[in-house]
Design a protein around this motif. Structure first.
Motif, PDB file in Angstrom:
ATOM      1  N   GLY A 121       5.116   6.262 -33.531  1.00  0.00           N
ATOM      2  CA  GLY A 121       6.002   5.098 -33.653  1.00  0.00           C
ATOM      3  C   GLY A 121       6.385   4.538 -32.286  1.00  0.00           C
ATOM      4  O   GLY A 121       5.883   4.979 -31.249  1.00  0.00           O
ATOM      5  N   TYR A 122       7.275   3.584 -32.327  1.00  0.00           N
ATOM      6  CA  TYR A 122       7.627   2.847 -31.099  1.00  0.00           C
ATOM      7  C   TYR A 122       8.202   3.774 -30.017  1.00  0.00           C
ATOM      8  O   TYR A 122       7.614   3.928 -28.943  1.00  0.00           O
ATOM      9  N   ILE A 123       9.294   4.423 -30.293  1.00  0.00           N
ATOM     10  CA  ILE A 123       9.919   5.264 -29.249  1.00  0.00           C
ATOM     11  C   ILE A 123       9.107   6.543 -29.067  1.00  0.00           C
ATOM     12  O   ILE A 123       8.901   7.015 -27.945  1.00  0.00           O
ATOM     13  N   GLY A 124       8.601   7.085 -30.173  1.00  0.00           N
ATOM     14  CA  GLY A 124       7.813   8.321 -30.112  1.00  0.00           C
ATOM     15  C   GLY A 124       6.615   8.181 -29.188  1.00  0.00           C
ATOM     16  O   GLY A 124       6.361   9.051 -28.343  1.00  0.00           O
ATOM     17  N   SER A 125       5.864   7.089 -29.309  1.00  0.00           N
ATOM     18  CA  SER A 125       4.633   6.949 -28.517  1.00  0.00           C
ATOM     19  C   SER A 125       4.952   6.862 -27.022  1.00  0.00           C
ATOM     20  O   SER A 125       4.236   7.438 -26.190  1.00  0.00           O
ATOM     21  N   PRO A 150      16.768  -0.272 -28.068  1.00  0.00           N
ATOM     22  CA  PRO A 150      15.548  -0.081 -27.274  1.00  0.00           C
ATOM     23  C   PRO A 150      14.677  -1.344 -27.290  1.00  0.00           C
ATOM     24  O   PRO A 150      14.453  -1.929 -28.353  1.00  0.00           O
ATOM     25  N   ILE A 151      14.218  -1.742 -26.132  1.00  0.00           N
ATOM     26  CA  ILE A 151      13.309  -2.896 -26.036  1.00  0.00           C
ATOM     27  C   ILE A 151      12.247  -2.600 -24.976  1.00  0.00           C
ATOM     28  O   ILE A 151      12.365  -1.638 -24.219  1.00  0.00           O
ATOM     29  N   GLY A 152      11.222  -3.455 -24.913  1.00  0.00           N
ATOM     30  CA  GLY A 152      10.232  -3.339 -23.847  1.00  0.00           C
ATOM     31  C   GLY A 152       9.058  -2.464 -24.236  1.00  0.00           C
ATOM     32  O   GLY A 152       8.939  -2.012 -25.385  1.00  0.00           O
ATOM     33  N   ALA A 153       8.211  -2.216 -23.251  1.00  0.00           N
ATOM     34  CA  ALA A 153       6.957  -1.525 -23.515  1.00  0.00           C
ATOM     35  C   ALA A 153       6.497  -0.808 -22.252  1.00  0.00           C
ATOM     36  O   ALA A 153       7.004  -1.059 -21.158  1.00  0.00           O
ATOM     37  N   ASP A 192      23.572  -3.582 -26.005  1.00  0.00           N
ATOM     38  CA  ASP A 192      23.198  -2.810 -24.821  1.00  0.00           C
ATOM     39  C   ASP A 192      21.690  -2.555 -24.924  1.00  0.00           C
ATOM     40  O   ASP A 192      21.255  -1.629 -25.622  1.00  0.00           O
ATOM     41  N   TYR A 193      20.890  -3.411 -24.274  1.00  0.00           N
ATOM     42  CA  TYR A 193      19.425  -3.313 -24.392  1.00  0.00           C
ATOM     43  C   TYR A 193      18.895  -2.334 -23.356  1.00  0.00           C
ATOM     44  O   TYR A 193      19.125  -2.514 -22.164  1.00  0.00           O
ATOM     45  N   ILE A 194      18.166  -1.339 -23.829  1.00  0.00           N
ATOM     46  CA  ILE A 194      17.660  -0.304 -22.921  1.00  0.00           C
ATOM     47  C   ILE A 194      16.136  -0.270 -22.957  1.00  0.00           C
ATOM     48  O   ILE A 194      15.523  -0.322 -24.035  1.00  0.00           O
ATOM     49  N   HIS A 195      15.550  -0.173 -21.765  1.00  0.00           N
ATOM     50  CA  HIS A 195      14.079  -0.126 -21.641  1.00  0.00           C
ATOM     51  C   HIS A 195      13.562   1.138 -22.332  1.00  0.00           C
ATOM     52  O   HIS A 195      14.075   2.231 -22.093  1.00  0.00           O
ATOM     53  N   VAL A 196      12.543   0.980 -23.149  1.00  0.00           N
ATOM     54  CA  VAL A 196      12.040   2.107 -23.943  1.00  0.00           C
ATOM     55  C   VAL A 196      11.536   3.259 -23.051  1.00  0.00           C
ATOM     56  O   VAL A 196      11.608   4.426 -23.454  1.00  0.00           O
ATOM     57  N   MET A 197      11.094   2.956 -21.807  1.00  0.00           N
ATOM     58  CA  MET A 197      10.649   4.051 -20.930  1.00  0.00           C
ATOM     59  C   MET A 197      11.846   4.846 -20.394  1.00  0.00           C
ATOM     60  O   MET A 197      11.739   6.048 -20.170  1.00  0.00           O
ATOM     61  N   ASP A 198      12.979   4.161 -20.185  1.00  0.00           N
ATOM     62  CA  ASP A 198      14.207   4.895 -19.830  1.00  0.00           C
ATOM     63  C   ASP A 198      14.609   5.808 -20.989  1.00  0.00           C
ATOM     64  O   ASP A 198      15.011   6.955 -20.788  1.00  0.00           O
ATOM     65  N   LEU A 199      14.481   5.264 -22.181  1.00  0.00           N
ATOM     66  CA  LEU A 199      14.820   6.041 -23.378  1.00  0.00           C
ATOM     67  C   LEU A 199      13.883   7.251 -23.507  1.00  0.00           C
ATOM     68  O   LEU A 199      14.329   8.375 -23.802  1.00  0.00           O
ATOM     69  N   ALA A 200      12.594   7.019 -23.253  1.00  0.00           N
ATOM     70  CA  ALA A 200      11.617   8.120 -23.301  1.00  0.00           C
ATOM     71  C   ALA A 200      12.039   9.233 -22.334  1.00  0.00           C
ATOM     72  O   ALA A 200      12.028  10.426 -22.681  1.00  0.00           O
ATOM     73  N   GLU A 201      12.460   8.827 -21.133  1.00  0.00           N
ATOM     74  CA  GLU A 201      12.866   9.825 -20.125  1.00  0.00           C
ATOM     75  C   GLU A 201      14.110  10.596 -20.571  1.00  0.00           C
ATOM     76  O   GLU A 201      14.270  11.776 -20.235  1.00  0.00           O
ATOM     77  N   ALA A 202      14.970   9.929 -21.332  1.00  0.00           N
ATOM     78  CA  ALA A 202      16.184  10.612 -21.820  1.00  0.00           C
ATOM     79  C   ALA A 202      15.810  11.810 -22.701  1.00  0.00           C
ATOM     80  O   ALA A 202      16.507  12.834 -22.708  1.00  0.00           O
ATOM     81  N   HIS A 203      14.697  11.690 -23.437  1.00  0.00           N
ATOM     82  CA  HIS A 203      14.286  12.806 -24.304  1.00  0.00           C
ATOM     83  C   HIS A 203      13.838  14.016 -23.493  1.00  0.00           C
ATOM     84  O   HIS A 203      14.088  15.160 -23.876  1.00  0.00           O
ATOM     85  N   VAL A 204      13.174  13.761 -22.377  1.00  0.00           N
ATOM     86  CA  VAL A 204      12.756  14.872 -21.525  1.00  0.00           C
ATOM     87  C   VAL A 204      13.999  15.504 -20.880  1.00  0.00           C
ATOM     88  O   VAL A 204      14.114  16.735 -20.805  1.00  0.00           O
ATOM     89  N   SER A 205      14.943  14.666 -20.461  1.00  0.00           N
ATOM     90  CA  SER A 205      16.198  15.204 -19.906  1.00  0.00           C
ATOM     91  C   SER A 205      16.908  16.060 -20.957  1.00  0.00           C
ATOM     92  O   SER A 205      17.483  17.103 -20.629  1.00  0.00           O
ATOM     93  N   ALA A 206      16.863  15.611 -22.215  1.00  0.00           N
ATOM     94  CA  ALA A 206      17.529  16.374 -23.285  1.00  0.00           C
ATOM     95  C   ALA A 206      16.835  17.725 -23.490  1.00  0.00           C
ATOM     96  O   ALA A 206      17.493  18.759 -23.658  1.00  0.00           O
ATOM     97  N   LEU A 207      15.500  17.725 -23.454  1.00  0.00           N
ATOM     98  CA  LEU A 207      14.775  18.999 -23.602  1.00  0.00           C
ATOM     99  C   LEU A 207      15.157  19.953 -22.468  1.00  0.00           C
ATOM    100  O   LEU A 207      15.419  21.141 -22.697  1.00  0.00           O
ATOM    101  N   LYS A 208      15.191  19.410 -21.235  1.00  0.00           N
ATOM    102  CA  LYS A 208      15.511  20.267 -20.076  1.00  0.00           C
ATOM    103  C   LYS A 208      16.943  20.792 -20.174  1.00  0.00           C
ATOM    104  O   LYS A 208      17.224  21.938 -19.814  1.00  0.00           O
ATOM    105  N   TYR A 209      17.834  19.947 -20.645  1.00  0.00           N
ATOM    106  CA  TYR A 209      19.235  20.339 -20.840  1.00  0.00           C
ATOM    107  C   TYR A 209      19.306  21.533 -21.799  1.00  0.00           C
ATOM    108  O   TYR A 209      19.995  22.522 -21.535  1.00  0.00           O
ATOM    109  N   LEU A 210      18.546  21.447 -22.892  1.00  0.00           N
ATOM    110  CA  LEU A 210      18.572  22.540 -23.882  1.00  0.00           C
ATOM    111  C   LEU A 210      17.908  23.796 -23.317  1.00  0.00           C
ATOM    112  O   LEU A 210      18.377  24.918 -23.551  1.00  0.00           O
TER     113      LEU A 210
END
Ligand code: UFG
Length: 344
Positions: free
Chosen positions: A13-17, A182-185, A234-252
């Motif tokens: 999907g959009y954010i997943g990919s 989330p917006i952008g590509a 609050d429009y956020i670039h999807v690549m920033d959002l993607a990076e947030a998931h990696v930060s979340a994994l590292k946090y855990l």
């Protein structure tokens, strides 16, 4: 060193990919699970082309517990990022059962598996929709929660399920990310937001109108109590959002004890619909055909994030501007025109 295997449900999907790209860059080994109900199977090939990596993928629903547990037997997942869900607010009002069925059953099925594999870290895709209609901004994670649609109800229900699951099984490590808009590509223009049929969301509607796929954009409402009368988001670039998931994994990964944490993932900067149109016109040099229309049912006048907690605890913040995000969405649109002009 062995790469950590991460199951990414809804990974096509959009954010997943976009998150798959960041996971690979950060040295993880993502495995995609998607039933392609709302994703284009061609995305997997595009991801492989973009990253030059083989990406294992499985085509079934996360609601299918028997198949899901087989996947956990096959791999050694250190974490799961759970994107798989239906997400169209308007559709959920017309067809709430579809949302209860997929969004609630999908998480139940995943949690049943995590109960058997309790060392698997879980990052959950939540939404700022859980704040309902906030009466002040920016919103912090401790603001009251609510919902305006069956979709929003399922996200709030999912968060509550995670809280109660964690109470029962305290060693589990869980993190919910409340996304703003989330917006952008990806900068390559190869992957982006690919809604099936007419888009519901603002940015794909803007780019498809500019490309001539849609005749005119309607701005929903000009009489909100906001600086220019249109809604603030609050429009956020999807690549920033993607990076947030990696930060979340590292946090855990760093935590020694179980947790159930919640973070806002936004920029903290409000932008109105009219401002976003202006940004698009400035960045692309195109003139957009738009008109004002009535308010859209269910829209909240304004919402944007307080991002202090994610900065302090996740060590993450959005790095890209709304201008960059809009331009990347246009770049993706132009790319789609070349590669697949028949999809409208
Ligand atoms: N808008 C228009 N015209 C359009 C489409 C949207 O004027 O054709 C406006 C909306 O009225 C709103 C803004 O653009 O003011 C943003 O709308 P989106 O549909 O892009 O996004 P939403 O804020 O409605 O929804 C998003 C996500 C949801 C999530 C929700 C939480 O798409 O998944 O935020 O607030 F639940």
């Amino acid at each position: 060193m062995q790469r950590k295997q991460i199951l990414v449900t809804g990974g096509a999907g959009y954010i997943g990919s976009h998150t798959i790209v960041t996971l690979l860059e950060e040295g993880y080994e993502p495995i995609v699970l998607d039933d392609f109900r709302n994703a284009n199977p061609a995305v997997i090939k595009k991801l492989q082309k973009l990253t030059k990596k083989e990406i294992p993928f499985f085509n079934f629903s996360c609601c299918d517990f028997d198949k899901l547990i087989q996947l956990f037997k096959k791999y050694s997942f250190s974490g799961v990022i759970h994107f798989a869900a239906d997400k169209a607010v308007g559709e959920s009002v017309v067809n709430p059962l579809k949302y209860f069925d997929n969004n609630i059953t999908g998480l139940i099925s995943l949690l049943k598996v995590i109960e058997k594999y309790p060392n698997t870290n879980l990052v959950f895709s939540s939404s700022c929709t859980v704040y309902g209609n906030p009466t002040s901004y920016p919103v912090t994670e401790s603001f009251p929660v609510g919902f305006n649609s069956p979709y929003g109800f399922t996200k709030l229900c999912n968060e509550q399920m995670l809280m109660q699951f964690h109470t029962a099984l305290q060693s589990t490590k869980i993190c919910s990310l409340r996304y703003f808009n989330p917006i952008g590509a990806h900068e390559s223009g190869l992957i982006g937001e690919e809604p099936i049929g007419a888009p519901n969301n603002l940015v794909p509607f803007i780019t498809q109108t500019a490309a001539g796929w849609r005749e005119q954009l309607t701005v929903f409402g000009n009489d909100y109590n906001t600086p220019d009368g249109s809604c603030l988001r609050d429009y956020i670039h999807v690549m920033d959002l993607a990076e947030a998931h990696v930060s979340a994994l590292k946090y855990l990964e760093k935590r020694k004890e179980g947790c159930n944490a919640i973070f806002n993932i936004g920029t903290g900067i409000p932008t109105s619909v009219l401002e976003l149109i202006k940004v698009f016109e400035q960045e692309t040099g195109k003139t957009l055909n738009w008109k004002f229309g009535p308010r859209r049912a269910g829209d909240v006048p304004a919402i944007y994030a307080n991002v202090e907690k994610s900065l302090k605890e996740l060590h993450w913040k959005a790095k890209r501007s709304v201008n960059e995000a809009v331009l990347s969405a246009w770049n993706f649109q132009k790319h789609s025109l070349i590669t697949n002009p028949s999809i409208k």
